[in-house]
Design a protein around this motif. Structure first.
Motif, PDB file in Angstrom:
ATOM      1  N   ARG A 109       0.831  -1.205   0.000  1.00 53.27           N
ATOM      2  CA  ARG A 109       0.000   0.000   0.000  1.00 53.27           C
ATOM      3  C   ARG A 109       0.860   1.245   0.000  1.00 53.27           C
ATOM      4  NH1 ARG A 109      -4.476  -2.485   3.794  1.00 53.27           N
ATOM      5  NH2 ARG A 109      -5.317  -3.828   2.188  1.00 53.27           N
ATOM      6  N   ALA A 110       1.978   1.186   0.739  1.00 58.34           N
ATOM      7  CA  ALA A 110       2.839   2.360   0.852  1.00 58.34           C
ATOM      8  C   ALA A 110       3.580   2.648  -0.455  1.00 58.34           C
ATOM      9  CB  ALA A 110       3.830   2.166   1.996  1.00 58.34           C
ATOM     10  N   PHE A 111       4.166   1.598  -1.043  1.00 60.24           N
ATOM     11  CA  PHE A 111       5.075   1.835  -2.168  1.00 60.24           C
ATOM     12  C   PHE A 111       4.481   1.503  -3.540  1.00 60.24           C
ATOM     13  CE2 PHE A 111       7.993   1.298   1.434  1.00 60.24           C
ATOM     14  CZ  PHE A 111       8.708   2.478   1.314  1.00 60.24           C
ATOM     15  N   GLY A 112       3.336   0.806  -3.565  1.00 57.41           N
ATOM     16  CA  GLY A 112       2.736   0.394  -4.834  1.00 57.41           C
ATOM     17  C   GLY A 112       2.534   1.543  -5.811  1.00 57.41           C
ATOM     18  N   PRO A 113       1.871   2.638  -5.371  1.00 59.26           N
ATOM     19  CA  PRO A 113       1.636   3.751  -6.309  1.00 59.26           C
ATOM     20  C   PRO A 113       2.934   4.341  -6.846  1.00 59.26           C
ATOM     21  CG  PRO A 113       0.306   3.994  -4.332  1.00 59.26           C
ATOM     22  CD  PRO A 113       1.252   2.862  -4.067  1.00 59.26           C
ATOM     23  N   LEU A 114       3.957   4.433  -5.972  1.00 57.13           N
ATOM     24  CA  LEU A 114       5.239   4.988  -6.390  1.00 57.13           C
ATOM     25  C   LEU A 114       5.863   4.132  -7.485  1.00 57.13           C
ATOM     26  CD1 LEU A 114       7.471   7.096  -5.853  1.00 57.13           C
ATOM     27  CD2 LEU A 114       8.485   5.446  -4.269  1.00 57.13           C
ATOM     28  N   ILE A 115       5.824   2.795  -7.285  1.00 51.50           N
ATOM     29  CA  ILE A 115       6.407   1.890  -8.276  1.00 51.50           C
ATOM     30  C   ILE A 115       5.675   2.033  -9.610  1.00 51.50           C
ATOM     31  CG2 ILE A 115       6.899  -0.528  -8.822  1.00 51.50           C
ATOM     32  CD1 ILE A 115       8.538   0.198  -6.526  1.00 51.50           C
ATOM     33  N   SER A 116       4.322   2.077  -9.547  1.00 48.78           N
ATOM     34  CA  SER A 116       3.550   2.229 -10.786  1.00 48.78           C
ATOM     35  C   SER A 116       3.903   3.541 -11.465  1.00 48.78           C
ATOM     36  CB  SER A 116       2.048   2.190 -10.489  1.00 48.78           C
ATOM     37  OG  SER A 116       1.721   0.993  -9.840  1.00 48.78           O
ATOM     38  N   GLY A 117       4.052   4.593 -10.661  1.00 51.02           N
ATOM     39  CA  GLY A 117       4.407   5.893 -11.211  1.00 51.02           C
ATOM     40  C   GLY A 117       5.759   5.849 -11.904  1.00 51.02           C
ATOM     41  N   LEU A 118       6.726   5.196 -11.245  1.00 52.38           N
ATOM     42  CA  LEU A 118       8.075   5.098 -11.816  1.00 52.38           C
ATOM     43  C   LEU A 118       8.055   4.340 -13.132  1.00 52.38           C
ATOM     44  CD1 LEU A 118      10.382   4.396  -8.745  1.00 52.38           C
ATOM     45  CD2 LEU A 118      10.346   6.417 -10.205  1.00 52.38           C
ATOM     46  N   GLN A 119       7.123   3.363 -13.221  1.00 51.91           N
ATOM     47  CA  GLN A 119       7.058   2.591 -14.457  1.00 51.91           C
ATOM     48  C   GLN A 119       6.563   3.459 -15.614  1.00 51.91           C
ATOM     49  OE1 GLN A 119       4.385  -0.699 -14.453  1.00 51.91           O
ATOM     50  NE2 GLN A 119       5.279  -1.585 -16.282  1.00 51.91           N
ATOM     51  N   VAL A 120       5.652   4.379 -15.292  1.00 50.31           N
ATOM     52  CA  VAL A 120       5.098   5.244 -16.340  1.00 50.31           C
ATOM     53  C   VAL A 120       6.087   6.348 -16.723  1.00 50.31           C
ATOM     54  CG1 VAL A 120       3.189   6.767 -16.921  1.00 50.31           C
ATOM     55  CG2 VAL A 120       2.765   4.743 -15.552  1.00 50.31           C
ATOM     56  N   LEU A 121       6.849   6.809 -15.731  1.00 48.00           N
ATOM     57  CA  LEU A 121       7.823   7.879 -15.983  1.00 48.00           C
ATOM     58  C   LEU A 121       8.853   7.410 -17.007  1.00 48.00           C
ATOM     59  CD1 LEU A 121       8.902  10.687 -14.713  1.00 48.00           C
ATOM     60  CD2 LEU A 121      10.554   9.217 -13.569  1.00 48.00           C
ATOM     61  N   PRO A 122       9.017   8.152 -18.139  1.00 51.59           N
ATOM     62  CA  PRO A 122      10.022   7.725 -19.120  1.00 51.59           C
ATOM     63  C   PRO A 122      11.405   7.800 -18.481  1.00 51.59           C
ATOM     64  CG  PRO A 122       8.635   9.500 -19.988  1.00 51.59           C
ATOM     65  CD  PRO A 122       8.354   9.392 -18.529  1.00 51.59           C
ATOM     66  N   SER A 123      12.168   6.705 -18.540  1.00 51.98           N
ATOM     67  CA  SER A 123      13.420   6.691 -17.794  1.00 51.98           C
ATOM     68  C   SER A 123      14.451   7.646 -18.397  1.00 51.98           C
ATOM     69  CB  SER A 123      13.980   5.279 -17.724  1.00 51.98           C
ATOM     70  OG  SER A 123      14.144   4.776 -19.017  1.00 51.98           O
ATOM     71  N   VAL A 124      14.175   8.090 -19.639  1.00 48.78           N
ATOM     72  CA  VAL A 124      15.093   9.054 -20.259  1.00 48.78           C
ATOM     73  C   VAL A 124      15.083  10.377 -19.471  1.00 48.78           C
ATOM     74  CG1 VAL A 124      13.365   9.895 -21.894  1.00 48.78           C
ATOM     75  CG2 VAL A 124      15.765  10.076 -22.471  1.00 48.78           C
ATOM     76  N   ALA A 125      14.001  10.587 -18.702  1.00 46.34           N
ATOM     77  CA  ALA A 125      13.936  11.794 -17.869  1.00 46.34           C
ATOM     78  C   ALA A 125      15.029  11.797 -16.810  1.00 46.34           C
ATOM     79  CB  ALA A 125      12.561  11.889 -17.199  1.00 46.34           C
ATOM     80  N   TRP A 126      15.591  10.606 -16.513  1.00 44.34           N
ATOM     81  CA  TRP A 126      16.651  10.530 -15.500  1.00 44.34           C
ATOM     82  C   TRP A 126      18.023  10.894 -16.078  1.00 44.34           C
ATOM     83  CZ3 TRP A 126      15.378  10.225 -10.577  1.00 44.34           C
ATOM     84  CH2 TRP A 126      14.155   9.636 -10.226  1.00 44.34           C
ATOM     85  N   VAL A 127      18.116  10.982 -17.432  1.00 43.38           N
ATOM     86  CA  VAL A 127      19.437  11.179 -18.034  1.00 43.38           C
ATOM     87  C   VAL A 127      20.115  12.468 -17.553  1.00 43.38           C
ATOM     88  CG1 VAL A 127      20.694  11.468 -20.199  1.00 43.38           C
ATOM     89  CG2 VAL A 127      18.902   9.752 -20.028  1.00 43.38           C
ATOM     90  N   PRO A 128      19.422  13.638 -17.574  1.00 45.92           N
ATOM     91  CA  PRO A 128      20.098  14.856 -17.096  1.00 45.92           C
ATOM     92  C   PRO A 128      20.581  14.726 -15.654  1.00 45.92           C
ATOM     93  CG  PRO A 128      18.040  15.395 -18.210  1.00 45.92           C
ATOM     94  CD  PRO A 128      18.060  13.907 -18.063  1.00 45.92           C
ATOM     95  N   ALA A 129      19.697  14.177 -14.799  1.00 41.11           N
ATOM     96  CA  ALA A 129      20.091  14.012 -13.399  1.00 41.11           C
ATOM     97  C   ALA A 129      21.313  13.102 -13.284  1.00 41.11           C
ATOM     98  CB  ALA A 129      18.924  13.426 -12.605  1.00 41.11           C
ATOM     99  N   ALA A 130      21.293  11.996 -14.042  1.00 41.03           N
ATOM    100  CA  ALA A 130      22.390  11.038 -13.958  1.00 41.03           C
ATOM    101  C   ALA A 130      23.697  11.659 -14.435  1.00 41.03           C
ATOM    102  CB  ALA A 130      22.062   9.797 -14.780  1.00 41.03           C
TER     103      ALA A 130
END
Lengths: 312, 241
Positions: free
Chosen positions: A141-162
C-alpha cells in the motif's frame, strides 16, 4: 423391432452380476486396476509429436521480403532526394562499410553487454523487492503507487540528473537502465502474484508450508507467467533506456554503443548510417525475443497446458 | 476419539449463523459421510475441523498433528509433474530427498498411476488428477483425512470407479475419513455413517448407519438412499416461501 433381441433367459442369468452404482461396481483389486487403466487411456490424449513448423520460419521471412520490396519501390519512384531517403541497397552498403571498420561489432557488443548486465542486476534487485511487496500488504500500500508511477515515468527523464551525478561514465547509463527496468519487473511480478488462484495458497497452507516455503515453492512458481511478462517488459524498458542514454550522453568514458552510432550518423547527416543503426537496434530486439524470451515463454506455457488454441 | 464436535457454531460477521450447535463424534478409522444441500455449511465445518477457520462458539477436539485435506478440484500445481506434486507434500512434511522418491512412487502405485508419474496435471484426465490429489493427501500422512466433495466434478463412470478405489484405500490405510457430499447415493455408497446436515443454520439433524449388506445389495442401498433423500427434501422444503 430390434434385429437381435436378447433372450429373456440370459437376462435373468446375468442378474446376479449386475451392480448398481449404489454398491461396489468392481469385483476385486485386479478388476479395478484394469478398469481404471482402460478409462485412463480413453480419457487422456495420446502424445503428439512436435515437428518443425516451417510456416513459423518462412512467413516472417516472406513478410520481411515484402517490406523491403515496398521500400525499394518507394525509393525508385524518386519522390525524395536519395540522401534523405536511402534505398535498401544504400543502407546495406553502409552497413558493410561499418562492418569492415569494426563499428557494427563494437557498438552491438558494447550495447548488448551493457543491456544484459543492467538487466541481470535489475532482475536481482526487483525480484526480492517485488515478492516482498506482493506478500506484505502495508508495504505494498505504501510503495505500490510509487512503483507504478516510476514505471510510467520515461526513464530518459533521468538522463540529465544522472549526468550531473555521475558525469559521462558508464554509471550514468546503468542508472538510467535500472530506473527503466526495475519498476516494470516489480510490477510484473506483483500482477503475476495477484493472478494466482487462491486455491494454491490454501493447498500450501494445508500441506504445512512455512512463510518462506510458501513464497519460494508456491507463490513464485505460480506467478511465473506474469513474472516472465514483467521480465520481458523489463528487458524492453532497459533496452530502450539504454539507447536513449547512449544517444544523449556521448563522450567521456562512455563506450561506443548503438545509440552512439545513431548519434554519429545524425552528426554527419548520413541517413544511411542512421538507418543502419536503427535496423541494428531493431535486429537485436528481435533476436533477443526469438532466441531468449520466445522459447522460455513457450516452454513455460506448454508445460502448464496453456498453449492449446493460442496462435503462438 | 479423533474428532469430537461439541455445540459448534460459526457465523461470519453479524450475519445469520452458518453452523449452529453441531454435535458429532467420529471414531478412529471411521468413514463418515457428511451430507447436506448447498449452503448448509458443510465446507465451513470441514474448514473448521482442518483448522483453516476458527469456530465462533462451542468446542472441538481434533488430532494434534492436524488433518490432510482433499479439495473438490484436484488443486494440483500445474508447474509440477504428478510425482513432483506428491513429492512436494512429502518435502513440506520434512521427508528426506531419497525417501521422497520411493514414497512418491509407492503412493502413485497405490492409486494405480505408477506409470503416469512424469505427466503434468493438464495431461491427465479429471479422474487421474483426483487420484494424484488423493495420493498427495495421503502423502501428508495424517490419521484424519478430510474430503470436500472430491468427486463432484467427475463423470459418472469415473466417479463409480473412484468410489471403489477410495473404499479400497481406506481399508488399506486405516485412515479416518470425513467425506463431505451433496450426493445421497455417494454418501450411502461410501460412508459407514451418514450425517445429515440441515441448512441455514447447519446442524446435524439425523444420522444413519450403513452396513456391509448395503455395499453388496443394491436393493437395500436403494431403499436407504430413498429414506435419506426424503429426509433431505424435508429439510429443503422448510426453506420454501
Amino acid at each position: 423391432m430390434p434385429s437381435n433381441p436378447t433372450p429373456l433367459a440370459e437376462v435373468t442369468e446375468t442378474r446376479e452380476h449386475v451392480h448398481a452404482a449404489l454398491t461396489r461396481t468392481s469385483t476385486g483389486h485386479e478388476d479395478l486396476r484394469e478398469l481404471e487403466s482402460g478409462l485412463d487411456s480413453l480419457q487422456s490424449d495420446s502424445d503428439r509429436k512436435h515437428r518443425i513448423d516451417w510456416t513459423r520460419i518462412l512467413l516472417p521471412i516472406a513478410a520481411l521480403v515484402v517490406l523491403v520490396l515496398i521500400w525499394q519501390f518507394y525509393v525508385s519512384l524518386g519522390l525524395k532526394r536519395r540522401d534523405q531517403v536511402p534505398g535498401p541497397l544504400d543502407v546495406m552498403n553502409q552497413m558493410a562499410v561499418l562492418w569492415t571498420e569494426g563499428k557494427v561489432q563494437e557498438s552491438v557488443w558494447t550495447s548488448l553487454q551493457r543491456g544484459i548486465v543492467g538487466f541481470v542486476i535489475s532482475v536481482a534487485i526487483a525480484t526480492p523487492v517485488g515478492l516482498l511487496l506482493a506478500q506484505v500488504a502495508p508495504l505494498r500500500r505504501a510503495f505500490g503507487p510509487l512503483i507504478s508511477g516510476l514505471q510510467v515515468l520515461p526513464s530518459v527523464a533521468w538522463v540529465p540528473a544522472a549526468i550531473i551525478w555521475f558525469g559521462l561514465t558508464d554509471a550514468t547509463v546503468y542508472f538510467v537502465v535500472f530506473m527503466g527496468a526495475i519498476p516494470s519487473i516489480i510490477n510484473g511480478l506483483i500482477s503475476g502474484v495477484d493472478q494466482i488462484p487462491p486455491q494454491y495458497r490454501r493447498v500450501g497452507t494445508v500441506l504445512g508450508a512455512s512463510r518462506l516455503q510458501m513464497a519460494l515453492q508456491v507463490i513464485l512458481p505460480a506467478a511465473l507467467p506474469g513474472y516472465l511478462g514483467g521480465l520481458k517488459q523489463g528487458w524492453a524498458f532497459s533496452w530502450r533506456s539504454l539507447m536513449a542514454a547512449e544517444i544523449i550522453a556521448v563522450g567521456g568514458t562512455i563506450g561506443f554503443g548503438l545509440g552512439s552510432l545513431l548519434d554519429q550518423g545524425r552528426d554527419l547527416s548520413d541517413m544511411a548510417m542512421v538507418m543502419a543503426a536503427i535496423l541494428l537496434i531493431l535486429a537485436v530486439g528481435i533476436l533477443i525475443e526469438l532466441l531468449v524470451f520466445g522459447p522460455i515463454e513457450k516452454r513455460l506455457l506448454r508445460r502448464r497446458g496453456l498453449l492449446a488454441g493460442s496462435t503462438r | 476419539m479423533p474428532v469430537v464436535l461439541e455445540h459448534l457454531g460459526k457465523r461470519f460477521g453479524d450475519g445469520a449463523p452458518v453452523l449452529d450447535d453441531v454435535n458429532a463424534n467420529i471414531k478412529q478409522g471411521e468413514f463418515v459421510a457428511l451430507l447436506g444441500a448447498s449452503g448448509c455449511g458443510k465446507s465451513t465445518l470441514l474448514n473448521i475441523i482442518a483448522g483453516l477457520e476458527a469456530p465462533t462458539s462451542g468446542a472441538l477436539e481434533v488430532p494434534s498433528d492436524g488433518a490432510a485435506f482433499m479439495f473438490q478440484d484436484a488443486a494440483l500445481f500445474p508447474w509440477l509433474t504428478a510425482r513432483e506434486n506428491i513429492e512436494l507434500a512429502l518435502k513440506l512434511r520434512g521427508v528426506g530427498k531419497a525417501e521422497r522418491r520411493t514414497k512418491a512412487q509407492e503412493l502413485l502405485e497405490l492409486v494405480h498411476l505408477g506409470s503416469a508419474g512424469d505427466k503434468r496435471p493438464h495431461e491427465l484426465s479429471g479422474g487421474m488428477r483426483q487420484r494424484v490429489s488423493l495420493a498427495r493427501s495421503l502423502a501428508q500422512d495424517r490419521q484424519l483425512l478430510l474430503m470436500d466433495e472430491p468427486f463432484a466434478a467427475l463423470d459418472a463412470i469415473t466417479r463409480d470407479l473412484l468410489h471403489d478405489e477410495l473404499e479400497r484405500i481406506w481399508k488399506e490405510t486405516g485412515r479416518t475419513i470425513v467425506f463431505v457430499t451433496h450426493n445421497v447415493r455417494e454418501a450411502v455408497r461410501l460412508g459407514q455413517r451418514v450425517l445429515l446436515l440441515s441448512s441455514r443454520p447447519g446442524r446435524v439433524v439425523q444420522e444413519w448407519a450403513v452396513t456391509e449388506e448395503h455395499r453388496t445389495d443394491a436393493g437395500l442401498a436403494g431403499q436407504l438412499t430413498g429414506v435419506i433423500t426424503a429426509r433431505l427434501r424435508e429439510e429443503i422444503r422448510r426453506h420454501a416461501k
